[in-house]
Enzyme design. Sequence first.
Site, PDB file in Angstrom:
ATOM      1  N   PRO A  10      54.959   3.728 -11.779  1.00 27.13           N
ATOM      2  CG  PRO A  10      56.415   3.518 -13.579  1.00 27.13           C
ATOM      3  CD  PRO A  10      56.186   3.017 -12.176  1.00 27.13           C
ATOM      4  CG  ASN A  11      52.808   6.091 -16.597  1.00 24.70           C
ATOM      5  OD1 ASN A  11      52.885   7.324 -16.683  1.00 24.70           O
ATOM      6  ND2 ASN A  11      53.722   5.298 -17.100  1.00 24.70           N
ATOM      7  NE  ARG A  18      49.015   3.598 -17.920  1.00 24.26           N
ATOM      8  CZ  ARG A  18      49.753   2.639 -17.406  1.00 24.26           C
ATOM      9  NH1 ARG A  18      49.506   2.213 -16.185  1.00 24.26           N
ATOM     10  NH2 ARG A  18      50.725   2.118 -18.085  1.00 24.26           N
ATOM     11  CE1 TYR A  23      47.481  -1.690 -17.348  1.00 24.60           C
ATOM     12  CE2 TYR A  23      47.406   0.248 -18.776  1.00 24.60           C
ATOM     13  CZ  TYR A  23      48.072  -0.871 -18.297  1.00 24.60           C
ATOM     14  OH  TYR A  23      49.319  -1.173 -18.776  1.00 24.60           O
ATOM     15  CG  ASN A  74      51.301  -2.675 -10.780  1.00 21.19           C
ATOM     16  OD1 ASN A  74      52.215  -2.870 -11.601  1.00 21.19           O
ATOM     17  ND2 ASN A  74      50.048  -2.467 -11.159  1.00 21.19           N
ATOM     18  CB  ALA A  77      56.608   0.946 -17.603  1.00 17.83           C
ATOM     19  CD  GLU A  98      56.322  -9.043 -11.068  1.00 17.43           C
ATOM     20  OE1 GLU A  98      57.253  -9.803 -10.700  1.00 17.43           O
ATOM     21  OE2 GLU A  98      56.136  -8.731 -12.250  1.00 17.43           O
ATOM     22  CG  HIS A 100      51.882  -6.994 -13.409  1.00 16.10           C
ATOM     23  ND1 HIS A 100      52.628  -5.856 -13.565  1.00 16.10           N
ATOM     24  CD2 HIS A 100      52.750  -7.980 -13.091  1.00 16.10           C
ATOM     25  CE1 HIS A 100      53.912  -6.151 -13.370  1.00 16.10           C
ATOM     26  NE2 HIS A 100      54.015  -7.431 -13.068  1.00 16.10           N
ATOM     27  NE  ARG A 107      48.884  -4.858 -21.988  1.00 16.69           N
ATOM     28  CZ  ARG A 107      49.162  -3.738 -21.299  1.00 16.69           C
ATOM     29  NH1 ARG A 107      49.345  -3.819 -19.993  1.00 16.69           N
ATOM     30  NH2 ARG A 107      49.243  -2.582 -21.908  1.00 16.69           N
TER      31      ARG A 107
HETATM   32  C1  DQA Z   1      51.068  -3.060 -15.422  1.00 17.83           C
HETATM   33  C2  DQA Z   1      51.591  -3.767 -16.681  1.00 17.83           C
HETATM   34  C3  DQA Z   1      52.822  -3.076 -17.223  1.00 17.83           C
HETATM   35  O1  DQA Z   1      53.298  -3.744 -18.378  1.00 17.83           O
HETATM   36  C4  DQA Z   1      52.505  -1.648 -17.579  1.00 17.83           C
HETATM   37  O2  DQA Z   1      53.675  -0.964 -18.010  1.00 17.83           O
HETATM   38  C5  DQA Z   1      51.832  -0.896 -16.485  1.00 17.83           C
HETATM   39  C6  DQA Z   1      50.846  -1.579 -15.646  1.00 17.83           C
HETATM   40  C7  DQA Z   1      49.722  -3.647 -14.939  1.00 17.83           C
HETATM   41  O3  DQA Z   1      49.360  -3.383 -13.794  1.00 17.83           O
HETATM   42  O4  DQA Z   1      49.030  -4.315 -15.714  1.00 17.83           O
HETATM   43  O5  DQA Z   1      52.024   0.298 -16.329  1.00 17.83           O
HETATM   44  O6  DQA Z   1      52.016  -3.243 -14.377  1.00 17.83           O
END
Ligand code: DQA
Length: 149
Positions: A10-11, A18, A23, A74, A77, A98, A100, A107
């Site tokens: 998501p997002n 964003r 990011y 990825n 959240a 996994e 990120h 963080r």
């Molecule tokens: C994320 C890290 C997560 O904590 C966050 O909610 C994201 C992106 C990252 O790629 O750094 O949406 O997965």
Amino acid sequence: MLKILVLHGPNLNLLGLREPEIYGKTTLLDINKEMMEFAKKEGMDITIKQSNFEGELIQMIHEAMEDYDAIVFNPAAFTHTSIALRDAIAAVGVPVIEVHLSNIYKREAFRRHSYISEVSEGVISGFGKDSYLLGLKAAKNLLSKKVKK
Ligand code: DQA
């Protein structure tokens, strides 16, 4: 040829807009293009999908059982909240890497726990878009080791 599914949670469709201070300004399209080029060079066949819906991501993981050798994921959240995604990965048994963009250990405290790590082969966190490329490379190395055994 190795078949890899890349899943964005998501997002991540809003990358570039964003929270660019966290990011970066690179868009998801830019990352996807770079992954496609990388995969071509490495001789991997990749499919890339994104969803903002937990159930849809679960469905995609179930479907991966038939068609893919590994998933570079990825979970965004959902990393920190989703037992359902964790269980989906455990159920299908397709190896998951996994990834990120940000370093989740640097963080907020709530980001330090991942439900997904418990069922992942490994985690790459904090290298921006390179996290995905490193994830693809890790998937390739992992699978070549598995084949050799
Ligand atoms: C994320 C890290 C997560 O904590 C966050 O909610 C994201 C992106 C990252 O790629 O750094 O949406 O997965």
